[in-house]
Design a protein around this motif. Sequence first.
Motif, PDB file in Angstrom:
ATOM      1  N   GLN A  11       0.833  -1.202   0.000  1.00  0.00           N
ATOM      2  CA  GLN A  11       0.000   0.000   0.000  1.00  0.00           C
ATOM      3  C   GLN A  11       0.869   1.255   0.000  1.00  0.00           C
ATOM      4  O   GLN A  11       1.924   1.288   0.617  1.00  0.00           O
ATOM      5  CB  GLN A  11      -0.912   0.030   1.215  1.00  0.00           C
ATOM      6  CG  GLN A  11      -1.965  -1.057   1.222  1.00  0.00           C
ATOM      7  CD  GLN A  11      -2.950  -0.880   2.368  1.00  0.00           C
ATOM      8  OE1 GLN A  11      -2.753  -0.051   3.241  1.00  0.00           O
ATOM      9  NE2 GLN A  11      -4.015  -1.656   2.346  1.00  0.00           N
ATOM     10  N   PHE A  12       0.387   2.281  -0.701  1.00  0.00           N
ATOM     11  CA  PHE A  12       1.016   3.596  -0.681  1.00  0.00           C
ATOM     12  C   PHE A  12       0.079   4.562   0.039  1.00  0.00           C
ATOM     13  O   PHE A  12      -1.084   4.686  -0.332  1.00  0.00           O
ATOM     14  CB  PHE A  12       1.258   4.112  -2.104  1.00  0.00           C
ATOM     15  CG  PHE A  12       2.334   3.387  -2.854  1.00  0.00           C
ATOM     16  CD1 PHE A  12       3.647   3.817  -2.800  1.00  0.00           C
ATOM     17  CD2 PHE A  12       2.035   2.275  -3.621  1.00  0.00           C
ATOM     18  CE1 PHE A  12       4.636   3.150  -3.488  1.00  0.00           C
ATOM     19  CE2 PHE A  12       3.014   1.602  -4.313  1.00  0.00           C
ATOM     20  CZ  PHE A  12       4.326   2.041  -4.253  1.00  0.00           C
ATOM     21  N   HIS A  13       0.587   5.261   1.035  1.00  0.00           N
ATOM     22  CA  HIS A  13      -0.179   6.286   1.735  1.00  0.00           C
ATOM     23  C   HIS A  13       0.603   7.585   1.646  1.00  0.00           C
ATOM     24  O   HIS A  13       1.723   7.668   2.156  1.00  0.00           O
ATOM     25  CB  HIS A  13      -0.394   5.890   3.202  1.00  0.00           C
ATOM     26  CG  HIS A  13      -1.291   4.713   3.382  1.00  0.00           C
ATOM     27  ND1 HIS A  13      -2.596   4.833   3.786  1.00  0.00           N
ATOM     28  CD2 HIS A  13      -1.090   3.389   3.187  1.00  0.00           C
ATOM     29  CE1 HIS A  13      -3.156   3.631   3.849  1.00  0.00           C
ATOM     30  NE2 HIS A  13      -2.246   2.738   3.489  1.00  0.00           N
ATOM     31  N   ILE A  14       0.010   8.597   1.027  1.00  0.00           N
ATOM     32  CA  ILE A  14       0.724   9.849   0.783  1.00  0.00           C
ATOM     33  C   ILE A  14      -0.014  11.011   1.439  1.00  0.00           C
ATOM     34  O   ILE A  14      -1.229  11.166   1.275  1.00  0.00           O
ATOM     35  CB  ILE A  14       0.855  10.110  -0.735  1.00  0.00           C
ATOM     36  CG1 ILE A  14       1.653   8.985  -1.394  1.00  0.00           C
ATOM     37  CG2 ILE A  14       1.518  11.461  -0.994  1.00  0.00           C
ATOM     38  CD1 ILE A  14       1.746   9.104  -2.898  1.00  0.00           C
ATOM     39  N   LEU A  15       0.739  11.821   2.162  1.00  0.00           N
ATOM     40  CA  LEU A  15       0.232  13.083   2.696  1.00  0.00           C
ATOM     41  C   LEU A  15       0.944  14.228   1.993  1.00  0.00           C
ATOM     42  O   LEU A  15       2.174  14.250   1.921  1.00  0.00           O
ATOM     43  CB  LEU A  15       0.494  13.189   4.202  1.00  0.00           C
ATOM     44  CG  LEU A  15      -0.470  12.496   5.151  1.00  0.00           C
ATOM     45  CD1 LEU A  15      -0.019  12.735   6.588  1.00  0.00           C
ATOM     46  CD2 LEU A  15      -1.885  12.995   4.948  1.00  0.00           C
ATOM     47  N   ASP A  63      -4.714  15.497   1.376  1.00  0.00           N
ATOM     48  CA  ASP A  63      -4.278  16.875   1.534  1.00  0.00           C
ATOM     49  C   ASP A  63      -4.286  17.214   3.023  1.00  0.00           C
ATOM     50  O   ASP A  63      -5.342  17.344   3.627  1.00  0.00           O
ATOM     51  CB  ASP A  63      -5.231  17.773   0.725  1.00  0.00           C
ATOM     52  CG  ASP A  63      -5.177  19.230   1.132  1.00  0.00           C
ATOM     53  OD1 ASP A  63      -4.245  19.608   1.857  1.00  0.00           O
ATOM     54  OD2 ASP A  63      -6.059  19.985   0.706  1.00  0.00           O
ATOM     55  N   ALA A  64      -3.083  17.345   3.611  1.00  0.00           N
ATOM     56  CA  ALA A  64      -2.981  17.632   5.041  1.00  0.00           C
ATOM     57  C   ALA A  64      -2.664  19.106   5.240  1.00  0.00           C
ATOM     58  O   ALA A  64      -1.524  19.506   5.461  1.00  0.00           O
ATOM     59  CB  ALA A  64      -1.898  16.768   5.674  1.00  0.00           C
ATOM     60  N   ARG A  65      -3.678  19.954   5.148  1.00  0.00           N
ATOM     61  CA  ARG A  65      -3.453  21.391   5.250  1.00  0.00           C
ATOM     62  C   ARG A  65      -3.006  21.810   6.642  1.00  0.00           C
ATOM     63  O   ARG A  65      -2.386  22.850   6.815  1.00  0.00           O
ATOM     64  CB  ARG A  65      -4.738  22.138   4.890  1.00  0.00           C
ATOM     65  CG  ARG A  65      -5.148  21.930   3.454  1.00  0.00           C
ATOM     66  CD  ARG A  65      -6.359  22.736   3.100  1.00  0.00           C
ATOM     67  NE  ARG A  65      -6.771  22.477   1.723  1.00  0.00           N
ATOM     68  CZ  ARG A  65      -7.829  23.040   1.168  1.00  0.00           C
ATOM     69  NH1 ARG A  65      -8.572  23.870   1.857  1.00  0.00           N
ATOM     70  NH2 ARG A  65      -8.132  22.775  -0.073  1.00  0.00           N
ATOM     71  N   TYR A 118       2.180  10.534  11.705  1.00  0.00           N
ATOM     72  CA  TYR A 118       1.564  10.424  10.378  1.00  0.00           C
ATOM     73  C   TYR A 118       0.106   9.976  10.504  1.00  0.00           C
ATOM     74  O   TYR A 118      -0.789  10.562   9.887  1.00  0.00           O
ATOM     75  CB  TYR A 118       2.351   9.424   9.528  1.00  0.00           C
ATOM     76  CG  TYR A 118       1.836   9.281   8.113  1.00  0.00           C
ATOM     77  CD1 TYR A 118       2.410   9.979   7.066  1.00  0.00           C
ATOM     78  CD2 TYR A 118       0.756   8.442   7.826  1.00  0.00           C
ATOM     79  CE1 TYR A 118       1.941   9.848   5.769  1.00  0.00           C
ATOM     80  CE2 TYR A 118       0.273   8.307   6.548  1.00  0.00           C
ATOM     81  CZ  TYR A 118       0.869   9.012   5.518  1.00  0.00           C
ATOM     82  OH  TYR A 118       0.388   8.886   4.244  1.00  0.00           O
ATOM     83  N   ASP A 119      -0.148   8.950  11.271  1.00  0.00           N
ATOM     84  CA  ASP A 119      -1.509   8.434  11.422  1.00  0.00           C
ATOM     85  C   ASP A 119      -2.442   9.469  12.034  1.00  0.00           C
ATOM     86  O   ASP A 119      -3.616   9.581  11.636  1.00  0.00           O
ATOM     87  CB  ASP A 119      -1.495   7.169  12.285  1.00  0.00           C
ATOM     88  CG  ASP A 119      -0.848   5.989  11.581  1.00  0.00           C
ATOM     89  OD1 ASP A 119      -0.740   6.029  10.337  1.00  0.00           O
ATOM     90  OD2 ASP A 119      -0.432   5.033  12.269  1.00  0.00           O
ATOM     91  N   ASP A 120      -1.946  10.257  12.991  1.00  0.00           N
ATOM     92  CA  ASP A 120      -2.779  11.291  13.622  1.00  0.00           C
ATOM     93  C   ASP A 120      -3.179  12.361  12.611  1.00  0.00           C
ATOM     94  O   ASP A 120      -4.348  12.780  12.554  1.00  0.00           O
ATOM     95  CB  ASP A 120      -2.026  11.936  14.791  1.00  0.00           C
ATOM     96  CG  ASP A 120      -1.906  11.002  15.982  1.00  0.00           C
ATOM     97  OD1 ASP A 120      -2.671  10.028  16.033  1.00  0.00           O
ATOM     98  OD2 ASP A 120      -1.030  11.241  16.836  1.00  0.00           O
TER      99      ASP A 120
END
Length: 218
Positions: A11-15, A63-65, A118-120
């Motif tokens: 899996q790829f998880h991108i922020l 999108d982690a603004r 990252y998870d938070d």
Amino acid sequence: MGREYVAPEVQFHILVGKEEGRNVHAAVIDEIVADLGQCETDLWETVFELVERMKSGRFIIRDARELSVPFHCKFYICDSRLIWHGSSNYSFKGLSLSAEQVSMSRDPRQICMFTNWYDDVAQNARDLLAELIKKLEDWLNLATPFDVYLKALFILNNLVDSPVSMGAYTPIYYQKGVIARALRQANEYGGALIVAATAINEATQIRQLLVDISSQEE
């Protein structure tokens, strides 16, 4: 570059970080589409596989603004045993050409800190998948330039097949274009003049075809 090294179930998880501010959503979508439009490498299979990963939940981009960290870098959590961070971009240029600074760590405490953080942040991040999938699927469905060229020739040179008189030949593709254009001009302006650098017998053949078609229409 990484496709051959990544198992299908990975899996790829991108922020996407805070640098773009309120424009981050447009920047991500628009820049990806722009890059695909400028790329000289055939990426169709790669993008197709990427879309399949997105649809099956194996590729997530958000999108982690509200991203807020005491440092500026990219970091990559590979698994529970390895993390690397620095200025390196996960791209062809970043991985193979640019002189980038990257540090690797196998420290369980540091990996745990990055992973928890990252998870938070990911929980409140905005999902970008829906629009990105739509854009990428539209790109996948685009015809190749050569297909567009052939379609344009077909439309411009679309000449209804008509019986030809004794001794005449069925026109070939470029003759069809000349004849179709002459007929359009004749219908629109009441006449047409053909100027073509060709042999006398070929010019005679085109003339005979025009006469045959005109007589059939009458």
